[in-house]
Design an enzyme around this catalytic site. Structure first.
Site, mmCIF file in Angstrom:
data_model
loop_
_atom_site.group_PDB
_atom_site.id
_atom_site.type_symbol
_atom_site.label_atom_id
_atom_site.label_comp_id
_atom_site.label_asym_id
_atom_site.label_seq_id
_atom_site.Cartn_x
_atom_site.Cartn_y
_atom_site.Cartn_z
ATOM 1 N N LYS A 96 68.281 33.095 -9.302
ATOM 2 C CA LYS A 96 67.573 34.184 -8.625
ATOM 3 C C LYS A 96 67.986 35.541 -9.185
ATOM 4 C CE LYS A 96 68.789 36.335 -4.924
ATOM 5 N NZ LYS A 96 69.165 36.793 -3.573
ATOM 6 N N LYS A 106 74.397 45.146 -8.823
ATOM 7 C CA LYS A 106 74.540 43.703 -8.604
ATOM 8 C C LYS A 106 73.764 42.915 -9.662
ATOM 9 C CE LYS A 106 75.440 39.752 -6.612
ATOM 10 N NZ LYS A 106 75.070 39.395 -5.238
#
Length: 296
Positions: free
Chosen positions: A246, A171
């Site tokens: 983030k 990811k």
């Protein structure tokens, strides 16, 4: 009836819960925001008073939270997942968190005899709502085999990426590539404007030439070129700039930890930090073209 626990009912978690209910599961839900719980109760979920209550008697427990600290906090304590999850159950963390925290949780689960997978997702809110997410799964093969029954209700592509933490690794790497490519596409359209080349003609050329990529052909930051683009709705988020920042910061943390040079990833993180600090954190990440154009 078969029960699932689900903790974290935000923009991603809520539609995932609905798909699991539609598939015939009883879903026990918890979130720190009472209104989020109530919104899921309205389509058939059962409210739980804490994470442990959501985990109790469940055959699988999901977490879909924002940070490693949040995930760790709902796992621990007298009302945490680890105290109440059945030993026969499977714990699936679908949050996007740092690899170190994920692997520490895997180790803790292993020591307690709890089967765990890290299974972050890609596809944004639209993918969660349509159950077309790509799900990257780290953990043991036998646990991955068990998970497919549930994950296939949520996504169209379920990929076992290797051992503990490798779902998070996939990811982080994917979203670093996505952040870089969105900036590149945005810069290209800004330059085209200055050169007198229309966005429509640039799109026609690049979408059929060597410059084509997902950020261009599926999520173009210029309005009215791609039907699925948030640019068509004033950059209403499918994936916020805050969340992109983030993930880019997680990529840079991982790069530093493993002594890997990622100069484009580092620059992308700096640009998204500036964009967030300019008050655009809740816009879609593709809205960074506004800052690059000078209109932020």
């Amino acid at each position: 009836m078969r029960k699932i626990g689900f903790i974290g009912l935000g923009h991603m978690g809520k539609p995932m819960v609905k798909h699991l209910i539609d598939a015939g599961f009883v879903v026990q839900v918890f979130d720190v925001v009472p209104a989020a719980i109530q919104s899921c109760v309205e389509f058939g979920a059962i409210a739980a008073e804490n994470p442990g209550a959501a985990a109790k008697d469940s055959e699988v427990v999901f977490t879909m939270l924002q940070t490693g600290e949040q995930v760790t906090s709902v796992c621990h304590g007298d009302s945490g997942i680890f105290v109440h999850i059945p030993k026969s159950a499977l714990y699936i963390d679908s949050s996007s968190i740092d690899i170190t925290a994920s692997r520490l949780l895997h180790n803790e689960c292993s020591n307690q005899g709890i089967a765990m997978l890290d299974a972050p997702v890609s596809g944004g809110v639209a993918g969660a709502e349509a159950a077309t997410l790509t799900i990257m799964v780290g953990g043991e093969e036998k646990d991955f085999a068990r998970s497919k029954e549930y994950l296939e209700k949520l996504g169209k592509k379920i990929i076992h990426t290797g051992p503990a933490g490798n779902g998070q690794a996939a990811k982080i790497c994917n979203n670093m590539l996505l952040g870089i490519s969105m900036i590149a596409v945005s810069e290209t359209f800004v330059l085209a404007e200055k050169l007198g080349l229309s966005a429509e003609k640039l799109f026609e050329v690049s979408s059929n030439a060597s410059g084509q990529c997902w950020s261009l052909t599926s999520y173009c930051p210029v309005p009215n070129l791609v039907p699925t683009s948030p640019a068509n709705k004033n950059y209403e988020p499918g994936f916020t700039a805050q969340m992109m920042l983030k993930d880019l910061q997680l990529s840079q943390e991982a790069a530093r930890t493993h002594n890997v040079a990622t100069p484009l990833g580092a620059e992308a993180a700096e640009l998204y930090l500036l964009f967030n600090n300019n008050g655009s954190a809740q816009l879609d990440f593709s809205a960074i073209i506004k800052m690059l154009r000078g209109s932020n």
